[in-house]
Motif scaffolding. Structure first.
Motif, PDB file in Angstrom:
ATOM      1  N   GLY A  37       0.784  -1.223   0.000  1.00 32.80           N
ATOM      2  CA  GLY A  37       0.000   0.000   0.000  1.00 32.80           C
ATOM      3  C   GLY A  37       0.818   1.274   0.000  1.00 32.80           C
ATOM      4  O   GLY A  37       0.273   2.358  -0.246  1.00 32.80           O
ATOM      5  N   ASP A  38       2.087   1.162   0.249  1.00 34.80           N
ATOM      6  CA  ASP A  38       2.967   2.330   0.262  1.00 34.80           C
ATOM      7  C   ASP A  38       3.300   2.781  -1.153  1.00 34.80           C
ATOM      8  O   ASP A  38       2.942   2.126  -2.142  1.00 34.80           O
ATOM      9  CB  ASP A  38       4.256   2.018   1.020  1.00 34.80           C
ATOM     10  CG  ASP A  38       4.059   1.984   2.515  1.00 34.80           C
ATOM     11  OD1 ASP A  38       4.997   1.568   3.223  1.00 34.80           O
ATOM     12  OD2 ASP A  38       2.954   2.374   2.984  1.00 34.80           O
ATOM     13  N   SER A  83       0.244   2.432  -4.193  1.00 33.04           N
ATOM     14  CA  SER A  83      -0.508   1.223  -3.836  1.00 33.04           C
ATOM     15  C   SER A  83       0.285  -0.041  -4.157  1.00 33.04           C
ATOM     16  O   SER A  83      -0.211  -0.970  -4.795  1.00 33.04           O
ATOM     17  CB  SER A  83      -1.852   1.196  -4.582  1.00 33.04           C
ATOM     18  OG  SER A  83      -2.616   2.337  -4.288  1.00 33.04           O
ATOM     19  N   LEU A  84       1.507  -0.063  -3.706  1.00 29.10           N
ATOM     20  CA  LEU A  84       2.386  -1.182  -4.023  1.00 29.10           C
ATOM     21  C   LEU A  84       1.882  -2.482  -3.423  1.00 29.10           C
ATOM     22  O   LEU A  84       1.324  -2.511  -2.323  1.00 29.10           O
ATOM     23  CB  LEU A  84       3.806  -0.883  -3.539  1.00 29.10           C
ATOM     24  CG  LEU A  84       4.579   0.065  -4.455  1.00 29.10           C
ATOM     25  CD1 LEU A  84       5.752   0.687  -3.721  1.00 29.10           C
ATOM     26  CD2 LEU A  84       5.032  -0.650  -5.711  1.00 29.10           C
ATOM     27  N   LYS A  85       2.101  -3.547  -4.177  1.00 30.37           N
ATOM     28  CA  LYS A  85       1.683  -4.883  -3.790  1.00 30.37           C
ATOM     29  C   LYS A  85       2.911  -5.786  -3.700  1.00 30.37           C
ATOM     30  O   LYS A  85       3.931  -5.507  -4.342  1.00 30.37           O
ATOM     31  CB  LYS A  85       0.721  -5.451  -4.840  1.00 30.37           C
ATOM     32  CG  LYS A  85      -0.491  -4.593  -5.121  1.00 30.37           C
ATOM     33  CD  LYS A  85      -1.312  -5.183  -6.251  1.00 30.37           C
ATOM     34  CE  LYS A  85      -2.525  -4.322  -6.564  1.00 30.37           C
ATOM     35  NZ  LYS A  85      -3.330  -4.903  -7.667  1.00 30.37           N
ATOM     36  N   PRO A  86       2.821  -6.872  -2.965  1.00 29.31           N
ATOM     37  CA  PRO A  86       3.979  -7.783  -2.897  1.00 29.31           C
ATOM     38  C   PRO A  86       4.425  -8.266  -4.280  1.00 29.31           C
ATOM     39  O   PRO A  86       5.627  -8.465  -4.500  1.00 29.31           O
ATOM     40  CB  PRO A  86       3.445  -8.937  -2.048  1.00 29.31           C
ATOM     41  CG  PRO A  86       2.435  -8.296  -1.152  1.00 29.31           C
ATOM     42  CD  PRO A  86       1.771  -7.250  -2.005  1.00 29.31           C
ATOM     43  N   THR A 137      17.495  -1.162  -9.652  1.00 30.69           N
ATOM     44  CA  THR A 137      17.307  -0.789  -8.260  1.00 30.69           C
ATOM     45  C   THR A 137      16.260  -1.730  -7.672  1.00 30.69           C
ATOM     46  O   THR A 137      15.246  -2.016  -8.298  1.00 30.69           O
ATOM     47  CB  THR A 137      16.888   0.684  -8.130  1.00 30.69           C
ATOM     48  OG1 THR A 137      16.834   1.047  -6.739  1.00 30.69           O
ATOM     49  CG2 THR A 137      15.546   0.980  -8.777  1.00 30.69           C
ATOM     50  N   GLN A 138      16.527  -2.206  -6.468  1.00 35.32           N
ATOM     51  CA  GLN A 138      15.683  -3.222  -5.851  1.00 35.32           C
ATOM     52  C   GLN A 138      14.466  -2.581  -5.178  1.00 35.32           C
ATOM     53  O   GLN A 138      14.602  -1.611  -4.413  1.00 35.32           O
ATOM     54  CB  GLN A 138      16.476  -4.002  -4.811  1.00 35.32           C
ATOM     55  CG  GLN A 138      15.679  -5.052  -4.060  1.00 35.32           C
ATOM     56  CD  GLN A 138      15.349  -6.254  -4.912  1.00 35.32           C
ATOM     57  OE1 GLN A 138      16.236  -6.832  -5.538  1.00 35.32           O
ATOM     58  NE2 GLN A 138      14.078  -6.653  -4.925  1.00 35.32           N
ATOM     59  N   VAL A 139      13.317  -3.147  -5.440  1.00 37.16           N
ATOM     60  CA  VAL A 139      12.086  -2.761  -4.745  1.00 37.16           C
ATOM     61  C   VAL A 139      11.563  -3.992  -4.023  1.00 37.16           C
ATOM     62  O   VAL A 139      11.335  -5.039  -4.651  1.00 37.16           O
ATOM     63  CB  VAL A 139      11.022  -2.232  -5.721  1.00 37.16           C
ATOM     64  CG1 VAL A 139       9.692  -2.012  -4.996  1.00 37.16           C
ATOM     65  CG2 VAL A 139      11.494  -0.934  -6.369  1.00 37.16           C
ATOM     66  N   THR A 140      11.384  -3.870  -2.730  1.00 31.42           N
ATOM     67  CA  THR A 140      10.870  -4.961  -1.918  1.00 31.42           C
ATOM     68  C   THR A 140       9.593  -4.490  -1.235  1.00 31.42           C
ATOM     69  O   THR A 140       9.576  -3.404  -0.650  1.00 31.42           O
ATOM     70  CB  THR A 140      11.898  -5.395  -0.863  1.00 31.42           C
ATOM     71  OG1 THR A 140      13.129  -5.738  -1.513  1.00 31.42           O
ATOM     72  CG2 THR A 140      11.390  -6.599  -0.086  1.00 31.42           C
TER      73      THR A 140
END
Length: 121
Positions: free
Chosen positions: A15-16, A85-88, A115-118
């Motif tokens: 959600g971030d 609204s980021l999701k896993p 670039t890593q997005v977790t």
């Protein structure tokens, strides 16, 4: 030739939001179609979004439509990817790519290091 350096990745919760940036070298940035791609572990790299060289056209993969926005600032030689609204399932290494006067979903010639997005659930 252009060199691309991504930044802005990190660890966020579901959600971030995050904003990725891609800084390009060279004086001809305004001539390049720019794209964002991503690759999750064990999966093939996939197209995420692209923007035309003047910024008038954009294209997104279906899974990010309405959540992600690609933009560019030709004066700053930078392209952005605003991710809301980021999701896993958005977790991946995100790559910036460029090709001169190319089509939005065409073959890209230049790539950044990623670039890593977790995204934690």
């Amino acid at each position: 030739q252009v060199q691309l350096v991504e930044s802005g990745g990190g660890l966020v919760q579901t959600g971030d939001s995050l904003r990725l940036s891609c800084a390009a070298s060279g004086r001809t940035f305004g001539a390049y179609t720019m794209g964002w791609f991503r690759q999750a572990p064990g999966k093939e790299r996939e197209f995420v979004a692209a923007i035309s060289w003047r910024g008038g056209l954009t294209n997104y993969t279906d899974s990010v439509k309405g959540r992600f926005t690609i933009s560019r600032d030709n004066a700053r030689n930078t392209v952005y990817l605003q991710m809301n609204s980021l999701k896993p399932e958005d977790a991946a290494v995100y790559y910036c790519a460029a090709h001169i006067f190319g089509t939005l979903r065409g073959q890209y010639d230049y790539w950044g290091q990623g670039t890593q997005v977790t995204v934690s659930s």
